[in-house]
Design an enzyme around this catalytic site. Structure first.
Site, PDB file in Angstrom:
ATOM      1  N   ASP A  12       0.858  -1.181   0.000  1.00  0.00           N
ATOM      2  CA  ASP A  12       0.000   0.000   0.000  1.00  0.00           C
ATOM      3  C   ASP A  12       0.898   1.237   0.000  1.00  0.00           C
ATOM      4  O   ASP A  12       1.665   1.444   0.938  1.00  0.00           O
ATOM      5  CB  ASP A  12      -0.898  -0.028   1.243  1.00  0.00           C
ATOM      6  CG  ASP A  12      -1.908   1.112   1.245  1.00  0.00           C
ATOM      7  OD1 ASP A  12      -2.098   1.752   0.193  1.00  0.00           O
ATOM      8  OD2 ASP A  12      -2.498   1.350   2.317  1.00  0.00           O
ATOM      9  N   ASP A 106      -2.871   2.315  -6.076  1.00  0.00           N
ATOM     10  CA  ASP A 106      -1.752   2.352  -5.126  1.00  0.00           C
ATOM     11  C   ASP A 106      -1.742   1.179  -4.155  1.00  0.00           C
ATOM     12  O   ASP A 106      -1.049   1.206  -3.159  1.00  0.00           O
ATOM     13  CB  ASP A 106      -1.772   3.667  -4.347  1.00  0.00           C
ATOM     14  CG  ASP A 106      -2.791   3.659  -3.227  1.00  0.00           C
ATOM     15  OD1 ASP A 106      -3.941   3.233  -3.485  1.00  0.00           O
ATOM     16  OD2 ASP A 106      -2.436   4.053  -2.112  1.00  0.00           O
ATOM     17  N   GLU A 107      -2.491   0.150  -4.467  1.00  0.00           N
ATOM     18  CA  GLU A 107      -2.622  -0.942  -3.509  1.00  0.00           C
ATOM     19  C   GLU A 107      -2.754  -2.255  -4.261  1.00  0.00           C
ATOM     20  O   GLU A 107      -3.518  -2.333  -5.228  1.00  0.00           O
ATOM     21  CB  GLU A 107      -3.913  -0.687  -2.716  1.00  0.00           C
ATOM     22  CG  GLU A 107      -3.915  -1.152  -1.312  1.00  0.00           C
ATOM     23  CD  GLU A 107      -5.287  -0.949  -0.689  1.00  0.00           C
ATOM     24  OE1 GLU A 107      -5.811  -1.920  -0.157  1.00  0.00           O
ATOM     25  OE2 GLU A 107      -5.845   0.154  -0.775  1.00  0.00           O
TER      26      GLU A 107
HETATM   27 MG   LIG Z   1      -2.417   3.949   0.019  1.00  0.00          MG
END
Ligand SMILES: [Mg+2]
Length: 359
Positions: A12, A106-107
């Protein structure tokens, strides 16, 4: 049958959009920075840790954020840039595994069970990935390592930002004993409050409970609560998971109360939606059977109405609008959204182009 212990990493990125903006413009470092709605009407997408000191968080209305933090540097969302950086991050992931399931730009989950690099150590792989992201892209990522998906996700939160947390298979049981139920992915505010009222605070409190009783209390999610609390999560890391729906939604420039106004907006959004669908493939509109409409009200509560219909038409959406409009109860509307579920590939000879996150 011997069960293979899986090695799952959840990565993350730390306040991704804001971090990318700070990297692009170092003058922002040390200032409170947020990325989000370009007008007072929007909400924050992401903010950096300086901004969080003022109590800012994602999904907070811009107007409220500016009240709490008048010096906030508010930047417009630069999606093409974030997508490009996300693709670079995935390039680093692919040095270790092809089994990557993105959850957002983003993960992502990575299954490194079969990876032979780093002597097969998932902890070592996660460290190398974090280091490569830092050295090559000048961004920080947090990582969680665990034998189960939901635990990997919880682990990546433990030492955020810029941290690594590992739950080894032999540690799962002890970790779950003290894990607050509110940390379980999917437990929102409402579920958390209900658990509290029932005197259930930790996974250990679920042990020994009848799963059927939990299902009576929480519906299908009750089963998941029971499973997770007992360390059961057979979900695979699904790479290339096709996108399941397409949506168009807009926060309106002003709250509205007028139905005709809402109709005009749905009309516009319908054009956008069908345009985007046309870009995804050659399926005729009557192949799309599941439509939904969403309203967000002035008090920021939202409601969704979904219907199975005989194909995608403007009339169906307008009908859904008349239905959902009755839930307004005098409240003004600040956001309208339309969405359509994409049919399964196998049902059609002319396949849909698989949409991924970068489209
Ligand atoms: Mg994040």
């Amino acid at each position: 049958m011997m069960e293979t212990v899986r090695k799952i990493i959840h990565i993350d990125m730390d306040c991704f959009y804001a971090a990318v903006e700070m990297r692009e413009n170092p003058a922002l470092v040390g200032k409170a920075v947020a990325v989000g709605g370009s007008t007072q009407r929007g909400v924050l997408s992401t903010c950096n840790y300086e901004a969080r000191k003022f109590g800012l968080h994602s999904a907070m209305p811009v107007s409220q954020a500016l009240k709490r933090c008048p010096n906030l540097v508010l930047l417009p969302v630069n999606m093409p840039l974030y997508k490009a950086v996300s693709a670079q991050i995935h390039g680093i992931f692919r040095r270790y595994t092809q089994r990557i399931e993105p959850l957002s730009l983003d993960e992502a989950y990575l299954d490194v069970t079969d990876c032979t690099c780093c002597s097969g150590s998932a902890t070592w792989i996660a460290s190398e990935i974090r280091q490569a992201i830092w050295e090559e892209l000048h961004l920080t990522a947090s990582a969680g390592v665990a034998p189960l998906k939901f635990l990997a996700k919880i682990a990546s939160e433990q030492h955020k930002p810029n941290g690594l947390f590992v739950i080894r298979p032999e540690e799962v049981k002890a970790f779950l004993q003290h894990l607050p139920l509110k940390k379980i992915p999917g437990v929102g505010k409402v579920t958390a409050e209900k658990l509290q009222r029932l005197g259930l605070h930790y996974c250990a409190d679920i042990h020994g409970l009848d799963p059927y009783w939990l299902m009576q209390q929480f519906g299908k999610f009750g089963q998941r609560l029971w499973d997770f609390s007992h360390g059961i999560d057979p979900r695979e890391v699904e790479s290339n998971r096709p996108r399941k729906s397409l949506a168009v939604e807009n926060t309106l420039p002003h709250n509205i109360d007028d139905f005709a106004h809402a109709e005009a907006i749905v009309h516009q959004q319908y054009q956008q939606l069908t345009q985007r669908l046309a870009n995804t493939g050659t399926l005729p509109l009557h192949a799309f059977k599941k439509l939904s409409i969403k309203l967000k009200f002035a008090d920021f509560t939202q409601t969704t109405l979904e219907r199975t219909v005989e194909g995608l038409t403007l009339e169906h959406f307008l009908y859904l609008l008349t239905q959902i409009w009755q839930r307004r109860q005098g409240r003004s509307v600040r956001l309208i959204g339309l969405s359509v579920q994409l049919p399964e590939k196998s049902q059609h000879n002319t396949p849909l182009k698989q949409l991924n996150l970068w489209e």
